[in-house]
Scaffold this active site. Structure first.
Site, mmCIF file in Angstrom:
data_model
loop_
_atom_site.group_PDB
_atom_site.id
_atom_site.type_symbol
_atom_site.label_atom_id
_atom_site.label_comp_id
_atom_site.label_asym_id
_atom_site.label_seq_id
_atom_site.Cartn_x
_atom_site.Cartn_y
_atom_site.Cartn_z
ATOM 1 C CB ALA A 148 -0.929 -0.018 1.210
ATOM 2 C CB CYS A 183 -2.606 -4.923 6.694
ATOM 3 S SG CYS A 183 -1.824 -3.303 6.692
ATOM 4 C CG ASN A 211 9.884 -7.074 8.284
ATOM 5 O OD1 ASN A 211 11.042 -7.030 8.702
ATOM 6 N ND2 ASN A 211 9.608 -7.147 6.985
ATOM 7 C CG PHE A 212 9.444 -2.545 13.635
ATOM 8 C CD1 PHE A 212 9.959 -1.270 13.652
ATOM 9 C CD2 PHE A 212 8.087 -2.729 13.813
ATOM 10 C CE1 PHE A 212 9.143 -0.173 13.864
ATOM 11 C CE2 PHE A 212 7.261 -1.640 14.019
ATOM 12 C CZ PHE A 212 7.781 -0.358 14.037
#
Length: 339
Positions: free
Chosen positions: A34, A181, A126-127
């Site tokens: 997105a 999400c 993701n981190f």
């Protein structure tokens, strides 16, 4: 006469000189979901010189609600996102040099890409990848713009090496867990708002208007009508291992990255976090019960089955992804459902 960028050039902070600068710059976008598709389209329409897009996944039906470069045919044919995005972007502006990579962004690859770009835009899921981007940014002195959204919430922050606190200063350690999400849902206005923050900052950087940068961490919740902008300057840590005086770029080291292994004789991949953590299996069960799959839990592990895959999550953070031997596919599922 081609007046393609005339409205942008009429904007005084950009002008013809700024437009010329934009046309010479190279931006790297990590992720073509997105945020990635929104940012890519905005930059291509703005006349960026070169754009590199990296993504490891393919288009699915659930992407079409908010990932603006894709169409039904892409989902039907499971076209890799990088390819589908590149095709659409070339149709929008054929003068932009667009490079697409179907790849998983590892530390080694990020280091190679960072040497060639003027700006990195975060559109990951993701981190772990974000922290690697953060280390690469500091190591090669490349600014990057952090962005994330889930539900109706979004957040954005611009990181300039040697000037602002880095993401490691803000977070200290990698966050584990949280909604994604796929577990918490998302509405497209939250995506569009984060893209607006990221691209407005990107344009300032590309034209060299450093005085106009926000210098604050912005967060909002559109459904709850909440907004905040926090000054982060005081969070800069001189002992930070990523940007401090004795920096070591820890998130680029193999020891601090998620470990994956294909299990011998089984159609499964084991994914193990860098260090043991304690997963809240009850909270995960509640999140997964909102999905279409099947959930089972005992005191030791949680099993979540969807389509032809099954994720078995242990309390110590280990995850077995059954139904594939493809490490890239397994990691995509891991980050999709576990953040």
């Amino acid at each position: 006469m081609n007046n393609r960028y005339s409205r942008q050039e009429l904007f005084p902070p950009i002008g013809k000189e700024g437009q010329q600068k934009i046309s010479t710059k190279h931006v790297l976008i990590i992720g073509a979901g997105a945020l990635g598709t929104g940012s890519a389209e905005a930059l291509v329409r703005a006349g960026i010189g070169k754009l590199t897009i990296v993504d490891r996944d393919y288009v699915e039906w659930s992407n079409l609600q908010r990932q603006q470069l894709y169409c039904e045919e892409d989902a039907i044919n499971r076209i890799p996102k990088a390819i589908a995005a590149g095709n659409r972007l070339k149709a929008i502006n054929s003068s932009v040099d667009i490079k697409t990579l179907i790849a998983d962004a590892s530390g080694l690859e990020l280091e190679e890409w960072a040497k060639q770009v003027d700006l990195i835009i975060d559109a990951t899921d993701n981190f772990e990848t974000r922290m690697m981007i953060n280390d690469v940014s500091q190591k090669y002195q490349v600014p990057w713009i952090y962005g994330a959204c889930v539900g109706s919430y979004g957040i954005a922050y611009t990181i300039i090496p040697e000037k602002t606190p880095c993401l490691a200063c803000l977070l200290k350690t990698i966050p584990i867990g949280g909604l994604t999400c796929d577990t918490g849902g998302i509405i497209s206005p939250a995506v569009n708002m984060v893209v607006a923050y990221q691209i407005s900052e990107a344009l300032k950087l590309l034209v060299g208007d450093m005085d106009s940068l926000r210098n604050k961490l912005v967060s909002f919740d559109l459904w709850k009508n909440q907004y905040s902008a926090i000054g982060a300057d005081k969070l800069k840590d001189e002992h930070c291992p990523s940007c401090g005086k004795e920096r070591s770029y820890p998130y680029l080291s193999f020891e601090n990255q998620t470990k994956t292994a294909v299990l011998c004789g089984r159609d499964s991949v084991q994914i193990r976090p860098p260090s043991p953590i304690e997963r809240d299996l009850e909270a995960l069960e509640k999140a997964f019960l909102k999905q279409n799959g099947t959930v089972q839990r005992n005191p030791y592990l949680l099993s979540y089955s969807i389509d032809h895959h099954r994720l078995v999550i242990f309390k110590d953070g280990r995850v077995l992804v059954h139904g594939t031997k493809d490490i890239t596919e397994a990691k995509a599922l891991y980050h999709r459902y576990l953040g």
